[in-house]
Enzyme design. Sequence first.
Site, PDB file in Angstrom:
ATOM      1  N   CYS A  11       0.767  -1.173  -0.232  1.00 17.47           N
ATOM      2  CA  CYS A  11       0.129  -0.141   0.034  1.00 17.47           C
ATOM      3  C   CYS A  11       0.922   1.262   0.162  1.00 17.47           C
ATOM      4  O   CYS A  11       0.196   2.451  -0.087  1.00 17.47           O
ATOM      5  CB  CYS A  11      -0.768  -0.061   1.175  1.00 17.47           C
ATOM      6  SG  CYS A  11      -2.051  -1.388   1.121  1.00 17.47           S
ATOM      7  N   CYS A  43       0.513   3.059   5.999  1.00 19.07           N
ATOM      8  CA  CYS A  43       0.925   2.025   6.314  1.00 19.07           C
ATOM      9  C   CYS A  43       0.676   0.805   5.174  1.00 19.07           C
ATOM     10  O   CYS A  43       0.197   1.198   4.456  1.00 19.07           O
ATOM     11  CB  CYS A  43       0.106   1.453   7.573  1.00 19.07           C
ATOM     12  SG  CYS A  43      -1.501   1.355   7.200  1.00 19.07           S
ATOM     13  N   HIS A  45      -9.780   2.247  -1.323  1.00 18.55           N
ATOM     14  CA  HIS A  45      -8.507   1.902  -1.293  1.00 18.55           C
ATOM     15  C   HIS A  45      -7.830   1.026  -2.176  1.00 18.55           C
ATOM     16  O   HIS A  45      -7.632   0.145  -1.819  1.00 18.55           O
ATOM     17  CB  HIS A  45      -8.133   1.643   0.173  1.00 18.55           C
ATOM     18  CG  HIS A  45      -6.764   1.226   0.546  1.00 18.55           C
ATOM     19  ND1 HIS A  45      -5.552   1.905  -0.239  1.00 18.55           N
ATOM     20  CD2 HIS A  45      -5.974   0.216   1.305  1.00 18.55           C
ATOM     21  CE1 HIS A  45      -4.495   1.347   0.196  1.00 18.55           C
ATOM     22  NE2 HIS A  45      -4.636   0.314   1.139  1.00 18.55           N
TER      23      HIS A  45
END
Lengths: 447, 428
Positions: free
Chosen positions: B92, B415, B384
């Site tokens: 990510c 994160c 996301h």
Amino acid sequence: MGDWYRDFANSGVGSTLVEQLGLPRPAVLRRHEPGAPLLTGPAVVGTAGEGRLHETVIRVLEDAGVPVQPPAATDGERLGAVLLDATGVTSPADLAAVHEFLAPALRRLGPSGRVLVLAGPPSDAGSPAQAAARQALEGLVRSVAKELRNGATANLLVVPAGAEAAVPGPVRFFLSGRSAYVDGQVVPLTATDVPAGEDAERPLAGKVAVVTGAARGIGASIARVMARDGASVVGVDVPAAGQSLAEVANEIGGTAFQLDITAPDAAQRLIAHLRERHGGVDIVVHNAGITRDKLLVNMDAARWNPVMAVNLQAQLDTTQALLDADGLLRTGARVVCVSSQSGIAGNRGQTNYAASKAGVIGMVRAWAPAFAERGATINAVAPGFIVTEMTATMPFGTREVGSRINSLQQGGLPVDVAETIAWLSQPSAAGVNGQVVRVCGQSFLGA
Amino acid sequence: MAPQTRKAAIVGGNRIPFARANSAYAQASNQDMLTATLDGLVARFGLQGRQLGEVVAGAVLKHSRDFNLTREAVLGSRLSAATPAYDVQQACGTGLEAAILVANKIALGQIESGIAGGVDTTSDAPLAIHDEMRRVLIALSSARTLRQRLEALAGVRPGMFVPEAPRNAEPRTGLSMGEHQAITARQWGISREDQDELAVRSHRNLAAAYDRGFFDDLVTPYLGLARDENLRPDTSVEKLAELEPVFGTGDPDATMTAGNSTPLSDGASAVLLASDEWAASRGLPVLAHLVDAQTAAVDHVHGGEGLLMAPAYAVPVLLARNGLTLQDFDYYEVHEAFASTVLATLAAWEDPAFCKERLGLDAPLGAIDRSRLNVNGSSLAAGHPFAATGGRIVASLAKQLHEAGPGKRGLISVCAAGGQGVVAVLES
Ligand SMILES: NC(=O)c1ccc[n+]([C@@H]2O[C@H](COP(=O)([O-])OP(=O)(O)OC[C@H]3O[C@@H](n4cnc5c(N)ncnc54)[C@H](O)[C@@H]3O)[C@@H](O)[C@H]2O)c1
């Protein structure tokens, strides 16, 4: 979205059938292509009385490489255009010369030929007789336009004394394929300075042009034509139309600016954007528009308000903000506002739309003097029946009738509106200010 | 000799609205989405036919055929084909890492301009064939005789036809990210109410940002979607309270629901970075500069640290290097992988024991002004698509800082899987 009837009527079987049934045969109009000659055949230039524009007109033709024939020539070649300098008419008696010149010349006019008459304004005539003769020319030209066939058009330029320098640009437009769907129009010019040295192929080179509603339809076509003519185009449309807006911008090497022009800070955002990216703006085309049709008695605020907001208030607010923004609107700026035939003729079910579009005309006329003071112009273009995604969804009958009730017997294309707007944006169109140019094939509505 | 460096400018960004998995973008591939996103950026900044220094992007879930994903997207876009490109992948953190890489090359003067991006689809994710089947097929392709081929095929068993879907699970623990986060949430005592409240604020902030036109020059609609599909402007703490927990459900007090966790999403983003001179010479704005960045990693396997806690470690390093305190920021963008990730990170920075023992600090970093956190919404509302999140945040924060005026500072914290974190400072 093509014109099936026009194509049919021009096909082998179709043309025979159409002739036997006495049906109209809409022509395939000559439209501008980059590099195309101004006319497809020679021109003849006549005068009625002691005209003052004969030389000017001849020079335009010669510069464009158009052969000019004497009026009396009788060889069989089809004419590209018939031009008449009628600025010398002093009384109705002089009109006999007009008739004498036009009758044989029109017989030789080729397909998509052009008739262009130049006359003085009736309002500054020296006598009632002269005013009558000048006004008479309007009736004559509008009637000639209705008599012409094969895609030929007739228009009238009204040239006051001192406006000679303003003549070449409009003459070129009306002769060219750019004016394909402009027919039966009377365009008054005003005396003004006209910048020289315009590149005929890229008349908008170096200009920054804003086009609202550029994601599709007429606006996308305006953006394309402006870019073709050399402008850097800032395409504006609502954020929801962003994907097609980006496609248009990428196709023409312009930029996409997603903005709802009715947002309270829309004008300020547009101005900030133009300042930052381009330092100013030369051309603004108010094209974005919407319809919310309903008979007046059944119309609610949800239909009335947005139409006014998009079609009229946003044009007013943006234009005012541009005028107020110090140094943003460059010298020689051009503002072109899209009105509509409905704003001239009215239309059942469109009180809101017609009101907004008539309002645009009032706005343009009122602002013209202020623009003239800056060496700028503001004009309106009123499209008639233009074949777009919108009209493609109309019921067959309505669409067929709508597209035929004009002298060219067909609907116009978005590019026809775009060409007229691009012309009004040219430096050499400086003499056209505060006018409404209809792009309607001489529609029978509101004529 | 150390080369002279300069700060890379963030000129602007573009993303497509984020879609929920198997919805609006179900038929779109990573390459389709990334290409459309690049083209939107090209249209916004008039980059047609332009040769840029580099385009750097990546995807977390990637087909093997997409080995050159970014370069292929560039070739399909309106950028000059002479623009080089390469792929990166840091879970990510991919999007933010890509921006850091481009910014660093600009800082060193190796390039004048570049695009950083990321894309992910969970709808068009790669399915791997069963590993034993793969071996059979490799044996088959190297067989020379009919007999060898038949022998190879004889090894096929029905079970081998079941494809292996990519799992959102940590390879070394077998736990999904949500299960990992549930452990962290419990350790830090993050309440359900606080998580739901954070989620509601994310939706409200994102909706308000759309309404005031904030995204007009950050988002380009795609395939009929004009806003993020996951956005629920009218959601409320009451509505979210009704949802059943989905992670850490072994615990009777499980707190993590579909409402306070990010959904699987599809989307792409891109950011245009450049030197100040490059931007100025093209009449393009400088929204902010990328001042500095830091990555960190934690041992979530044996070290007893939460999988998504690495940013808590990266930020103090970044602050120290730049002589800043945690309170020296006008805006904070803490990626909402889960509401509890944000809350656990903030709690950790306020906790004297954590700051002393884990971060080695004399005093805790302290609390932040929550009204400056994720002011235009974050991943809980927007969705996301893993590698696309960094670009979303960088462009939005840069614009927010620009609107606030010169000299404003923003902190980004993202994160990532594998116990990693990527953080950066932007300044207008
Ligand atoms: N098509 C015709 O026959 C015809 C005839 C007369 C006049 N007109 C006028 O020509 C113009 C263009 O018409 P069209 O047929 O291409 O229509 P269209 O609906 O195809 O395009 C209009 C564009 O304007 C945009 N727009 C609408 N509201 C906007 C807003 N608030 N902010 C920014 N953009 C906005 C739309 O998104 C759309 O892309 C309009 O002003 C229309 O009234 C059209």
